[in-house]
Design a protein around this motif. Sequence first.
Motif, PDB file in Angstrom:
ATOM      1  N   PHE A  89       0.837  -1.189   0.000  1.00 44.95           N
ATOM      2  CA  PHE A  89       0.000   0.000   0.000  1.00 44.95           C
ATOM      3  C   PHE A  89       0.873   1.241   0.000  1.00 44.95           C
ATOM      4  N   LEU A  90       0.450   2.244  -0.745  1.00 42.55           N
ATOM      5  CA  LEU A  90       1.151   3.515  -0.823  1.00 42.55           C
ATOM      6  C   LEU A  90       0.396   4.576  -0.041  1.00 42.55           C
ATOM      7  N   SER A  91       1.148   5.481   0.554  1.00 37.32           N
ATOM      8  CA  SER A  91       0.501   6.618   1.207  1.00 37.32           C
ATOM      9  C   SER A  91       0.115   7.675   0.179  1.00 37.32           C
ATOM     10  N   ASP A  92       0.773   7.644  -0.962  1.00 38.36           N
ATOM     11  CA  ASP A  92       0.487   8.635  -1.994  1.00 38.36           C
ATOM     12  C   ASP A  92       0.811   8.022  -3.352  1.00 38.36           C
ATOM     13  N   CYS A  93       0.129   8.482  -4.373  1.00 35.68           N
ATOM     14  CA  CYS A  93       0.357   7.997  -5.727  1.00 35.68           C
ATOM     15  C   CYS A  93      -0.046   9.087  -6.698  1.00 35.68           C
ATOM     16  N   PRO A  94       0.774   9.369  -7.716  1.00 35.43           N
ATOM     17  CA  PRO A  94       0.376  10.362  -8.719  1.00 35.43           C
ATOM     18  C   PRO A  94      -0.965   9.977  -9.330  1.00 35.43           C
ATOM     19  N   LEU A  98      -2.995   6.144 -11.025  1.00 36.07           N
ATOM     20  CA  LEU A  98      -4.101   5.375 -10.465  1.00 36.07           C
ATOM     21  C   LEU A  98      -4.794   4.658 -11.617  1.00 36.07           C
ATOM     22  N   LEU A  99      -4.999   3.366 -11.460  1.00 31.54           N
ATOM     23  CA  LEU A  99      -5.547   2.580 -12.559  1.00 31.54           C
ATOM     24  C   LEU A  99      -6.984   2.976 -12.867  1.00 31.54           C
ATOM     25  N   ARG A 100      -7.297   2.969 -14.165  1.00 33.62           N
ATOM     26  CA  ARG A 100      -8.631   3.316 -14.641  1.00 33.62           C
ATOM     27  C   ARG A 100      -9.172   2.171 -15.497  1.00 33.62           C
ATOM     28  N   PRO A 101     -10.505   2.060 -15.606  1.00 35.89           N
ATOM     29  CA  PRO A 101     -11.054   1.068 -16.536  1.00 35.89           C
ATOM     30  C   PRO A 101     -10.489   1.255 -17.932  1.00 35.89           C
ATOM     31  N   ASP A 102     -10.143   0.159 -18.584  1.00 30.32           N
ATOM     32  CA  ASP A 102      -9.556   0.100 -19.930  1.00 30.32           C
ATOM     33  C   ASP A 102      -8.047   0.304 -19.943  1.00 30.32           C
ATOM     34  N   ASP A 103      -7.414   0.501 -18.785  1.00 28.76           N
ATOM     35  CA  ASP A 103      -5.953   0.446 -18.759  1.00 28.76           C
ATOM     36  C   ASP A 103      -5.515  -0.992 -19.021  1.00 28.76           C
ATOM     37  N   VAL A 104      -4.383  -1.142 -19.690  1.00 24.70           N
ATOM     38  CA  VAL A 104      -3.751  -2.451 -19.864  1.00 24.70           C
ATOM     39  C   VAL A 104      -2.443  -2.421 -19.093  1.00 24.70           C
ATOM     40  N   VAL A 105      -2.193  -3.421 -18.269  1.00 24.75           N
ATOM     41  CA  VAL A 105      -0.956  -3.473 -17.491  1.00 24.75           C
ATOM     42  C   VAL A 105      -0.128  -4.660 -17.970  1.00 24.75           C
ATOM     43  N   LEU A 106       1.185  -4.446 -18.073  1.00 22.29           N
ATOM     44  CA  LEU A 106       2.104  -5.431 -18.661  1.00 22.29           C
ATOM     45  C   LEU A 106       3.296  -5.624 -17.742  1.00 22.29           C
ATOM     46  N   THR A 107       3.524  -6.856 -17.288  1.00 25.53           N
ATOM     47  CA  THR A 107       4.680  -7.122 -16.434  1.00 25.53           C
ATOM     48  C   THR A 107       5.963  -6.887 -17.220  1.00 25.53           C
ATOM     49  N   SER A 108       6.925  -6.189 -16.594  1.00 24.47           N
ATOM     50  CA  SER A 108       8.063  -5.673 -17.364  1.00 24.47           C
ATOM     51  C   SER A 108       9.397  -5.839 -16.667  1.00 24.47           C
TER      52      SER A 108
END
Length: 484
Positions: A89-94, A98-108
Amino acid sequence: MGSPNSPQYVWVPPDQVDERLDTRPFKPWVIERVQRCHSFKSGTVRLGDPGVCSLLSRGAGGGQESENNVAVLKAKEITGYGFAKPELFLSDCPAAKLLRPDDVVLTSSGIGTIGRADLIDDISLPPESPHTVDNHVTIIRLKRGQLRPGYLAAFLNSAYGKAWSEWGTTGSTRLLELPPSMVRAFAIPRPDIKVQEHIAGQLRLAERCRAAASREHEKLGTELATLYEGCPYDALSSLTTIVAPAEIDDSRLDTWYHQRHFITLTEWLRRNPAFVELGKVASLSSDRWSPGAHGQSTFRYIEISNVDSMTGHVSHSEVPVENAPSRARKLLRGFDVLASTVRPNRGAVGLVPDSLDGAVATTGFAVVRAVSKTDAFFLLAVLRHPASTAQLMRCNTGSAYPAIEESVLPQIWIPGAKPGTRKSLGARELRRTTLLQTAVDLVDQAKADVEALIEGTLDVQAILAGTLKPPTADDIPELAEDDA
């Protein structure tokens, strides 16, 4: 390529050689698939082209507890088949990360973890629950237009997406990275939007199945909690334990076996009349397989890696009889329950589908044979319960390679529920596992459609004409049951 006994090499045209001097982007399978993408008849789009992405960046770094937590999905929680639970967990995040619907995440980043993609939607991650990914994962946020997010996720998980991830990975052992600059260079085949939506629809439906399975899991947990009410399976162990002489088992003198919380659990179960030993309600199969007796050239072989600890699904490999492992001696029937006797704390408990009747399993499994299909799913649920896992953990022997004796399993205490309760719980577990496996099948079909599209075997004209349609919720009876 050279022969197996000669130095391995591949001829590469000069125009394919750039500043990369390592061999990773020049592997034959990588070159072949990357070239197929470039030659796609409808053209390609690079993720770094203007107007394609509004964000292509690594996730957030660091993690700490705070009052306003943002959940962080680590690379290992991006499975390609939906998300596991976050750990940090983060106390802050830009805000942009922050993830939004329709984002695609790719392990890198990391050995063996690069190249898995998942699609974010408001079912898996509700908008009111802020999530991000760590800096070992790339966030790809598409602009509306050239690519559909679900299609992109399916492509990245396909054999062709894996080739691009391999092509873009840099670094040496233990320091492998797929940097955003290389992801921006991925050339994605761009079919008609209707074709993209056809493929993306299967990922959307897969997420609906996972969400329905999650609801079944919660209901199952509530019903099981009633059966296990008061059971001290999650009690913490102290650093020291005083054991009465009568509790000492001469065959087990190690301290692990005599930890107080294990003893407390076993005593509670043994004294509770609502619990029975597994051996009283199911048999432990000892059927053996002999290649000569069946006259087969191949056989279907199941080992520990074939059991999905999340879904309970059991897959198999086709193995030539002459390569039969010396320990492959268990003959299975449909709806047998397989429980790993090797590292049982990892939850490798699965159900043999009816289609694998007559398959063979390694002796690393104990085979529990229920009296009916529904009862088999009930046993699957209770053998995966933490109380059963704790009992098996107590009986582990060995440190580097913990295992239990097969004879231990019939002595595991489970709820001696009434037939109606067993049937209800079994039916719920059946729906849960069916929904999870359907979700896996939908993701795999979306990947297969991407590969068929690029290889020219997908019936694109039928999709464009509307005569070939993806499955819908109406095609999945378990979704209808969930909605009822």
